[in-house]
Design an enzyme around this catalytic site. Structure first.
Site, PDB file in Angstrom:
ATOM      1  N   GLY A   1      30.211  43.169   4.323  1.00  0.00           N
ATOM      2  CA  GLY A   1      31.709  43.190   4.423  1.00  0.00           C
ATOM      3  C   GLY A   1      31.793  42.393   6.361  1.00  0.00           C
TER       4      GLY A   1
ATOM      5  N   LYS B   1      47.900  46.062   5.599  1.00  0.00           N
ATOM      6  CA  LYS B   1      47.996  45.319   6.534  1.00  0.00           C
ATOM      7  C   LYS B   1      48.869  43.988   5.444  1.00  0.00           C
ATOM      8  CE  LYS B   1      46.974  46.881  10.310  1.00  0.00           C
ATOM      9  NZ  LYS B   1      48.279  47.722  10.940  1.00  0.00           N
TER      10      LYS B   1
ATOM     11  N   SER C   1      46.812  41.301  10.744  1.00  0.00           N
ATOM     12  CA  SER C   1      45.264  41.924  11.176  1.00  0.00           C
ATOM     13  C   SER C   1      45.290  40.129  10.713  1.00  0.00           C
ATOM     14  CB  SER C   1      44.548  42.920  11.003  1.00  0.00           C
ATOM     15  OG  SER C   1      43.387  42.792  11.160  1.00  0.00           O
TER      16      SER C   1
ATOM     17  N   THR D   1      42.060  40.792   9.947  1.00  0.00           N
ATOM     18  CA  THR D   1      41.950  40.868   8.059  1.00  0.00           C
ATOM     19  C   THR D   1      41.791  40.358   6.970  1.00  0.00           C
ATOM     20  OG1 THR D   1      40.073  42.238   8.122  1.00  0.00           O
ATOM     21  CG2 THR D   1      42.893  42.849   8.387  1.00  0.00           C
TER      22      THR D   1
ATOM     23  N   ASN E   1      45.637  58.323  18.092  1.00  0.00           N
ATOM     24  CA  ASN E   1      44.158  58.262  18.659  1.00  0.00           C
ATOM     25  C   ASN E   1      44.803  57.624  19.591  1.00  0.00           C
ATOM     26  OD1 ASN E   1      41.707  56.665  18.441  1.00  0.00           O
ATOM     27  ND2 ASN E   1      42.831  55.247  17.948  1.00  0.00           N
TER      28      ASN E   1
ATOM     29  N   ASN F   1      33.530  51.441  16.434  1.00  0.00           N
ATOM     30  CA  ASN F   1      32.704  49.782  16.031  1.00  0.00           C
ATOM     31  C   ASN F   1      32.875  48.790  15.791  1.00  0.00           C
ATOM     32  OD1 ASN F   1      32.581  51.921  13.573  1.00  0.00           O
ATOM     33  ND2 ASN F   1      34.952  52.272  13.624  1.00  0.00           N
ATOM     34  N   ASN F   2      33.774  47.839  17.087  1.00  0.00           N
ATOM     35  CA  ASN F   2      33.872  46.892  17.727  1.00  0.00           C
ATOM     36  C   ASN F   2      33.446  46.573  18.735  1.00  0.00           C
ATOM     37  OD1 ASN F   2      37.312  48.187  16.352  1.00  0.00           O
ATOM     38  ND2 ASN F   2      35.954  46.483  15.829  1.00  0.00           N
TER      39      ASN F   2
ATOM     40  N   ASP G   1      55.487  61.606  14.236  1.00  0.00           N
ATOM     41  CA  ASP G   1      54.898  60.064  13.185  1.00  0.00           C
ATOM     42  C   ASP G   1      55.743  59.568  12.612  1.00  0.00           C
ATOM     43  OD1 ASP G   1      53.575  60.175  10.869  1.00  0.00           O
ATOM     44  OD2 ASP G   1      52.100  61.489  11.400  1.00  0.00           O
TER      45      ASP G   1
ATOM     46  N   TYR H   1      41.786  48.910   4.550  1.00  0.00           N
ATOM     47  CA  TYR H   1      42.689  48.438   5.726  1.00  0.00           C
ATOM     48  C   TYR H   1      43.306  47.590   5.794  1.00  0.00           C
ATOM     49  CZ  TYR H   1      43.576  46.692  10.671  1.00  0.00           C
ATOM     50  OH  TYR H   1      44.325  46.972  11.668  1.00  0.00           O
TER      51      TYR H   1
HETATM   52  P1  NAD Z   1      44.505  52.282  18.550  1.00  0.00           P
HETATM   53  O1  NAD Z   1      44.729  53.321  17.901  1.00  0.00           O
HETATM   54  O2  NAD Z   1      44.441  52.470  20.352  1.00  0.00           O
HETATM   55  O3  NAD Z   1      46.697  52.277  18.152  1.00  0.00           O
HETATM   56  C1  NAD Z   1      47.709  53.169  16.722  1.00  0.00           C
HETATM   57  C2  NAD Z   1      47.926  54.187  17.607  1.00  0.00           C
HETATM   58  O4  NAD Z   1      49.293  54.574  16.726  1.00  0.00           O
HETATM   59  C3  NAD Z   1      47.541  55.305  18.478  1.00  0.00           C
HETATM   60  O5  NAD Z   1      47.948  55.272  19.622  1.00  0.00           O
HETATM   61  C4  NAD Z   1      47.827  55.920  17.027  1.00  0.00           C
HETATM   62  O6  NAD Z   1      47.668  57.381  18.243  1.00  0.00           O
HETATM   63  C5  NAD Z   1      49.290  55.831  16.436  1.00  0.00           C
HETATM   64  N1  NAD Z   1      50.044  56.270  15.488  1.00  0.00           N
HETATM   65  C6  NAD Z   1      48.577  55.986  14.700  1.00  0.00           C
HETATM   66  N2  NAD Z   1      48.832  56.462  13.609  1.00  0.00           N
HETATM   67  C7  NAD Z   1      50.444  56.915  13.515  1.00  0.00           C
HETATM   68  C8  NAD Z   1      51.294  57.363  12.832  1.00  0.00           C
HETATM   69  N3  NAD Z   1      51.318  58.109  11.816  1.00  0.00           N
HETATM   70  N4  NAD Z   1      52.579  57.530  13.999  1.00  0.00           N
HETATM   71  C9  NAD Z   1      52.704  57.928  14.621  1.00  0.00           C
HETATM   72  N5  NAD Z   1      51.113  57.073  15.632  1.00  0.00           N
HETATM   73  C10 NAD Z   1      50.592  57.013  15.411  1.00  0.00           C
HETATM   74  O7  NAD Z   1      44.812  50.927  17.595  1.00  0.00           O
HETATM   75  P2  NAD Z   1      45.219  49.307  18.468  1.00  0.00           P
HETATM   76  O8  NAD Z   1      44.042  48.305  18.519  1.00  0.00           O
HETATM   77  O9  NAD Z   1      45.898  49.075  20.035  1.00  0.00           O
HETATM   78  O10 NAD Z   1      46.124  48.804  17.179  1.00  0.00           O
HETATM   79  C11 NAD Z   1      47.290  48.968  17.327  1.00  0.00           C
HETATM   80  C12 NAD Z   1      47.456  48.040  15.841  1.00  0.00           C
HETATM   81  O11 NAD Z   1      47.078  46.786  15.859  1.00  0.00           O
HETATM   82  C13 NAD Z   1      47.236  48.715  14.469  1.00  0.00           C
HETATM   83  O12 NAD Z   1      48.244  49.026  13.968  1.00  0.00           O
HETATM   84  C14 NAD Z   1      45.808  48.015  14.115  1.00  0.00           C
HETATM   85  O13 NAD Z   1      45.833  48.179  12.472  1.00  0.00           O
HETATM   86  C15 NAD Z   1      46.518  46.978  14.530  1.00  0.00           C
HETATM   87  N6  NAD Z   1      45.261  45.265  14.605  1.00  0.00           N
HETATM   88  C16 NAD Z   1      44.358  45.937  15.782  1.00  0.00           C
HETATM   89  C17 NAD Z   1      43.526  45.437  16.013  1.00  0.00           C
HETATM   90  C18 NAD Z   1      41.517  45.437  16.688  1.00  0.00           C
HETATM   91  O14 NAD Z   1      40.747  45.097  16.442  1.00  0.00           O
HETATM   92  N7  NAD Z   1      42.555  46.832  18.058  1.00  0.00           N
HETATM   93  C19 NAD Z   1      43.553  44.177  15.412  1.00  0.00           C
HETATM   94  C20 NAD Z   1      44.245  43.573  14.591  1.00  0.00           C
HETATM   95  C21 NAD Z   1      45.452  44.401  14.143  1.00  0.00           C
HETATM   96  C1  WQD Z   2      32.352  41.423  15.874  1.00  0.00           C
HETATM   97  C2  WQD Z   2      31.295  40.903  15.634  1.00  0.00           C
HETATM   98  C3  WQD Z   2      30.099  41.860  14.584  1.00  0.00           C
HETATM   99  C4  WQD Z   2      29.307  45.436  16.616  1.00  0.00           C
HETATM  100  C5  WQD Z   2      37.219  43.709  13.343  1.00  0.00           C
HETATM  101  C6  WQD Z   2      37.814  44.503  12.627  1.00  0.00           C
HETATM  102  C7  WQD Z   2      39.310  43.509  11.979  1.00  0.00           C
HETATM  103  C8  WQD Z   2      40.441  43.965  13.565  1.00  0.00           C
HETATM  104  C9  WQD Z   2      38.905  43.454  14.238  1.00  0.00           C
HETATM  105  C10 WQD Z   2      41.584  45.345  12.507  1.00  0.00           C
HETATM  106  C11 WQD Z   2      30.996  40.254  14.397  1.00  0.00           C
HETATM  107  C12 WQD Z   2      28.879  41.594  15.442  1.00  0.00           C
HETATM  108  C13 WQD Z   2      29.766  44.220  15.879  1.00  0.00           C
HETATM  109  C14 WQD Z   2      27.991  45.985  17.089  1.00  0.00           C
HETATM  110  C15 WQD Z   2      27.142  44.014  16.521  1.00  0.00           C
HETATM  111  N1  WQD Z   2      40.930  44.884  13.488  1.00  0.00           N
HETATM  112  N2  WQD Z   2      29.050  43.660  15.891  1.00  0.00           N
HETATM  113  N3  WQD Z   2      26.814  45.407  16.461  1.00  0.00           N
HETATM  114  O1  WQD Z   2      34.539  42.918  12.433  1.00  0.00           O
HETATM  115  O2  WQD Z   2      35.357  41.260  13.539  1.00  0.00           O
HETATM  116  O3  WQD Z   2      36.599  42.548  13.429  1.00  0.00           O
HETATM  117  O4  WQD Z   2      38.092  45.031  14.615  1.00  0.00           O
HETATM  118  O5  WQD Z   2      42.491  44.312  12.376  1.00  0.00           O
HETATM  119  O6  WQD Z   2      39.973  43.740  11.411  1.00  0.00           O
HETATM  120  O7  WQD Z   2      37.074  44.723   9.972  1.00  0.00           O
HETATM  121  O8  WQD Z   2      35.295  42.562  14.893  1.00  0.00           O
HETATM  122  O9  WQD Z   2      34.754  44.071  17.198  1.00  0.00           O
HETATM  123  O10 WQD Z   2      33.906  44.951  14.737  1.00  0.00           O
HETATM  124  O11 WQD Z   2      32.821  42.698  15.326  1.00  0.00           O
HETATM  125  O12 WQD Z   2      26.721  42.213  16.435  1.00  0.00           O
HETATM  126  O13 WQD Z   2      27.337  47.160  16.741  1.00  0.00           O
HETATM  127  O14 WQD Z   2      30.344  41.148  16.153  1.00  0.00           O
HETATM  128  O15 WQD Z   2      28.288  42.172  13.038  1.00  0.00           O
HETATM  129  O16 WQD Z   2      29.860  39.725  14.247  1.00  0.00           O
HETATM  130  P1  WQD Z   2      34.893  42.329  13.424  1.00  0.00           P
HETATM  131  P2  WQD Z   2      33.964  43.488  15.574  1.00  0.00           P
END
Ligand code: NAD
Ligand code: WQD
Length: 355
Positions: free
Chosen positions: A308, A165, A137, A139, A36, A211-212, A66, A161
């Site tokens: 959700g 965590k 997270s 979450t 990713n 998605n975000n 990996d 997911y």
């Molecule tokens: P991201 O997908 O950009 O980064 C994850 C990285 O891990 C990627 O570079 C991907 O290629 C690598 N990866 C995935 N599976 C792998 C595997 N099996 N072996 C080796 N590498 C692998 O995501 P991010 O947003 O940078 O998130 C980083 C971490 O933070 C994740 O664990 C995610 O769950 C956590 N997190 C993210 C958010 C968010 O909103 N972005 C929020 C809370 C927690």
């Molecule tokens: C934020 C707000 C939506 C998209 C998610 C994961 C969480 C964490 C972070 C990894 C909410 C609204 C969103 C859109 C919208 N990831 N929204 N239109 O849901 O707080 O968290 O990302 O750990 O696990 O669930 O973040 O950015 O998706 O949403 O109105 O097209 O924006 O309803 O209120 P969320 P989000």
């Protein structure tokens, strides 16, 4: 100079953290499968690093692989020891992060996120490396209330997911409590990481439709998507839209170097920390701030609530601030400005494709 293994270090949060760690003076080994992320991200990180370009290249060593590959991970640790640069800590970002995909593919999520982490911890243990910062997270908390979430709030993730965590946090607790050896563990519970480095050189580059909210707003503002759908206008919040705690990705990155420094100063420790700003922002507030700061339009329509979703998720971040000598310093306007700069300079993220 200590050597740190960063799993998933070429991803969104990982790449920003690698930059913060290089500038802090750490030597890095980055392991990523690139499932990713793009190989371009870390090249740009090296270019941005304050350290001389040449020396930054010397201090960031990339390994494609990996986290579920036991042999490869063992080799990474053994080679670091042979090179007189043993890995002293791990920052563990690697994993899959889509809530929606995790509902469709729970086996995959438990395999990558939980099995992959277990494999990593096993290799760490075998190589006497027991210091880890784990990407957890917000979450994992039970549905939000009106109150800010503290680290003691109820844990009850509602999707696969989030459950993976929490499972990794529980595994780390078992290691901490039951191992004869001293583990030093920081579970950083991120709230909503957004924005980009202020240079606009590195940022979030979703491979598919985001998605975000924040990357979606950026894509609507630049015209690659027609309009934003706001999921629900009837939440019990002042303007009826959902409230979240958006944290600038560089503030989040800096929390990792602070967490490492803290762990290195202890003999043994298990820490759970909320990494957020403590400030709630509604969807409409974010859209309006983005438009104002960047002088652009983000057309939107209201649609039904997303399955959700919750009305409000905001961190009480006092424990992190007290413990880490760290504090988020960038504002919502900084987030919008930096995220937009990244989007303008890289309309297709790291990819060349046109769509
Ligand atoms: P991201 O997908 O950009 O980064 C994850 C990285 O891990 C990627 O570079 C991907 O290629 C690598 N990866 C995935 N599976 C792998 C595997 N099996 N072996 C080796 N590498 C692998 O995501 P991010 O947003 O940078 O998130 C980083 C971490 O933070 C994740 O664990 C995610 O769950 C956590 N997190 C993210 C958010 C968010 O909103 N972005 C929020 C809370 C927690
Ligand atoms: C934020 C707000 C939506 C998209 C998610 C994961 C969480 C964490 C972070 C990894 C909410 C609204 C969103 C859109 C919208 N990831 N929204 N239109 O849901 O707080 O968290 O990302 O750990 O696990 O669930 O973040 O950015 O998706 O949403 O109105 O097209 O924006 O309803 O209120 P969320 P989000």
């Amino acid at each position: 100079m200590k050597t740190i293994l960063v799993t998933g270090g070429s991803g969104f949060i990982g790449s920003h953290t690698c930059l913060a760690l290089l500038d802090f003076g750490y030597n890095l080994v980055v392991l990523d499968s690139y499932i990713n992320s793009s190989v371009i991200a870390l090249k740009r990180v090296i270019g941005l690093s304050k350290t001389q370009k040449q020396s930054a290249q010397n201090t960031l060593h990339e390994v494609r692989g990996d986290i579920r590959d036991y042999k490869l991970l063992s080799k990474v640790f053994v080679e670091a020891i042979k090179n007189n640069a043993p890995i002293e800590a791990v920052i563990h970002f690697a994993g899959l992060k889509s809530v929606e995909e995790s509902v469709r593919e729970p086996l995959l999520y438990w395999n990558v996120n939980v099995e992959g982490s277990r494999n990593l911890f096993r290799v760490m243990d075998e190589n006497n490396c027991r210091t880890i910062v784990f990407s957890s997270s917000a979450t994992i908390y039970a549905s939000s209330t009106d109150n800010l979430l503290t680290e003691a709030s109820e844990l009850k993730p509602c999707n696969p997911y989030g459950k993976t965590k929490l499972a990794v946090e529980e595994l780390l607790r078992d290691l901490f409590e039951n191992s004869e050896n001293n583990w030093r563990i920081a579970n950083l519970r991120y709230f909503n990481p957004v924005g980009a480095h202020s240079s606009g050189e590195i940022g979030e580059s979703p491979l598919e439709k985001p998605n975000n909210l924040f990357p979606y707003i950026c894509q609507v503002a630049i015209g690659s998507r027609k309009q934003l759908q706001i999921y629900g206008s009837d939440w019990p919040t002042p303007d009826g839209t959902g409230i979240r705690d958006y944290i600038h990705v560089m503030d989040l990155a800096e929390a990792h170097s602070a967490a490492l420094e803290y762990l290195f100063s202890k003999q043994s420790k298990l820490l759970n920390l909320n990494i957020g700003t403590g400030k709630g922002t509604s969807v409409l507030e974010l859209v309006k701030t983005f438009e104002k700061v960047n002088g652009c339009k983000v057309p939107y329509v209201f649609s039904a609530r997303r399955l959700g979703d919750v009305s409000k998720t905001v961190a009480n971040n006092q424990l992190s601030i007290r413990t880490l000598a760290w504090e988020p310093s960038r504002s919502l306007s900084d987030i919008c400005r930096d995220g937009w700069r990244w989007q303008m300079l890289n309309p297709f993220g790291y990819s060349e494709r046109t769509h």
